[in-house]
Design a protein around this motif. Structure first.
Motif, short mmCIF file in Angstrom:
data_model
loop_
_atom_site.label_atom_id
_atom_site.label_comp_id
_atom_site.label_asym_id
_atom_site.label_seq_id
_atom_site.Cartn_x
_atom_site.Cartn_y
_atom_site.Cartn_z
N SER A 38 0.84 -1.18 0.00
CA SER A 38 0.00 0.00 0.00
C SER A 38 0.88 1.25 0.00
N SER A 43 -1.91 2.59 -7.74
CA SER A 43 -3.15 3.26 -8.16
C SER A 43 -2.87 4.53 -8.91
N ARG A 47 -4.22 5.52 -12.53
CA ARG A 47 -5.00 6.73 -12.78
C ARG A 47 -4.32 7.63 -13.81
N GLU A 53 -5.39 11.42 -13.61
CA GLU A 53 -4.29 12.25 -13.10
C GLU A 53 -3.42 12.65 -14.29
N ASP A 158 -8.29 -2.07 -10.54
CA ASP A 158 -7.65 -1.70 -9.29
C ASP A 158 -8.20 -2.57 -8.16
P1 ADP Z 1 -5.36 2.93 -2.99
O1 ADP Z 1 -4.32 2.43 -2.02
O2 ADP Z 1 -6.13 1.82 -3.65
O3 ADP Z 1 -4.84 3.97 -3.92
P2 ADP Z 1 -6.29 4.91 -1.20
O4 ADP Z 1 -7.25 4.70 -0.10
O5 ADP Z 1 -4.82 5.12 -0.93
O6 ADP Z 1 -6.48 3.66 -2.14
O7 ADP Z 1 -6.76 6.13 -2.12
C1 ADP Z 1 -8.08 6.35 -2.38
C2 ADP Z 1 -8.24 7.80 -2.87
O8 ADP Z 1 -7.66 8.72 -1.95
C3 ADP Z 1 -7.55 8.06 -4.19
O9 ADP Z 1 -8.41 8.84 -5.00
C4 ADP Z 1 -6.30 8.85 -3.86
O10 ADP Z 1 -5.99 9.80 -4.87
C5 ADP Z 1 -6.68 9.54 -2.59
N1 ADP Z 1 -5.51 9.64 -1.70
C6 ADP Z 1 -4.64 8.66 -1.37
N2 ADP Z 1 -3.71 9.10 -0.53
C7 ADP Z 1 -3.98 10.40 -0.32
C8 ADP Z 1 -3.37 11.43 0.45
N3 ADP Z 1 -2.27 11.22 1.17
N4 ADP Z 1 -3.94 12.65 0.44
C9 ADP Z 1 -5.03 12.88 -0.29
N5 ADP Z 1 -5.66 11.97 -1.05
C10 ADP Z 1 -5.13 10.75 -1.06
#
Ligand code: ADP
Ligand code: ADP
Length: 225
Positions: A38, A43, A47, A53, A158
């Motif tokens: 993780s 991801s 994206r 993105e 994903d």
């Molecule tokens: P994954 O691990 O599958 O990417 P996350 O829960 O990390 O799932 O991310 C889900 C959403 O949150 C995504 O749209 C991502 O862009 C956003 N995201 C992830 N990390 C951050 C962060 N540190 N700050 C803001 N948005 C975030």
């Protein structure tokens, strides 16, 4: 030829690279997995390819075309996420046909294509049901049908099987491989499950802190000392 290529692609959030100088070439028809813990940038990579993105630097090409000014809906890719949202008040058939309506496809053709997509994922007998009456595995199949109805050449997934129990997971893994074989779709599959990546993929990219540590076939990754 190449379905997807990334050339030195970087994407930063608040100055910190989530994807850091990635270079990657995925041939047409390949089942390619992004494996890693993780937060390693999987991801974000997906994206970027989908166009949700934009890279800070580098070039992303789809079938040879530079995507820099190509919005998501003009890309020959479709995305299936783990937490797929279905419209609760609509039948499965309408859920799957909806995206085609938005694109301006006429009703008769929408219905033909939605039925075909649902038949592909073994849901031809429950077309008129509402999502609430489906099992988790069936709902996941609807999400897949909703992508397939667009006849994409590239499917981005994903963690699509993360919420399923083991038996359903194995069944869906088989179905994805069948789609690869029969429709020639290129799959880019994000997972943190090493066994899943090794069993399904033609090649696997191992991610760590926004970089690719290794790209190889499962056999060669697995048997490395
Ligand atoms: P994954 O691990 O599958 O990417 P996350 O829960 O990390 O799932 O991310 C889900 C959403 O949150 C995504 O749209 C991502 O862009 C956003 N995201 C992830 N990390 C951050 C962060 N540190 N700050 C803001 N948005 C975030
Ligand atoms: P993975 O899919 O491997 O879990 P992600 O691509 O979701 O990794 O995240 C990579 C890094 O980028 C993480 O540190 C995450 O917090 C960060 N990140 C992802 N999306 C965002 C976002 N929208 N805003 C801020 N940080 C993000």
């Amino acid at each position: 030829s190449s379905a997807v290529s990334l050339e030195n692609v970087t994407r930063r959030f608040n100055g910190v690279p989530a994807v850091d100088g990635l270079t990657l070439d995925i041939p047409d028809g390949e089942f390619f997995s992004l494996l890693g813990p993780s937060g390693s940038g999987k991801s974000t990579c997906l994206r970027l390819i989908a166009g949700f993105e934009q890279p800070d630097s580098g070039v992303i090409r789809l079938h040879g075309t530079d995507t820099a000014s190509l919005p998501p809906y003009q890309r020959d890719v479709n995305t299936v996420f783990q937490d797929y949202a279905l419209f609760p008040h609509m039948s499965l058939l309408d859920n799957v046909a909806y995206g085609l309506m938005v694109k301006g496809v006429g009703r008769a053709e929408r219905m033909v294509r939605a039925r075909a997509a649902l038949a592909r994922v073994e849901l031809r007998d429950v077309l008129n049901r509402k999502p609430a009456h489906l099992s988790g595995g069936q709902r996941q199949r609807v999400a897949l049908a909703r992508a397939l109805v667009n006849e994409p050449r590239i499917l981005l997934l994903d963690e699509p099987l993360g919420a399923l129990d083991l038996k359903l997971r194995e069944q869906m893994q088989g179905e994805l491989k069948t789609l690869q074989r029969e429709l020639g779709i290129t799959f880019i599959f994000v997972t943190h499950d090493q066994g899943e990546a090794l069993s399904m993929s033609d090649r696997v990219a191992v991610f760590d802190q926004g970089r690719i540590e290794q790209v190889d076939t499962p056999r060669r990754l697995y048997f490395q000392p």
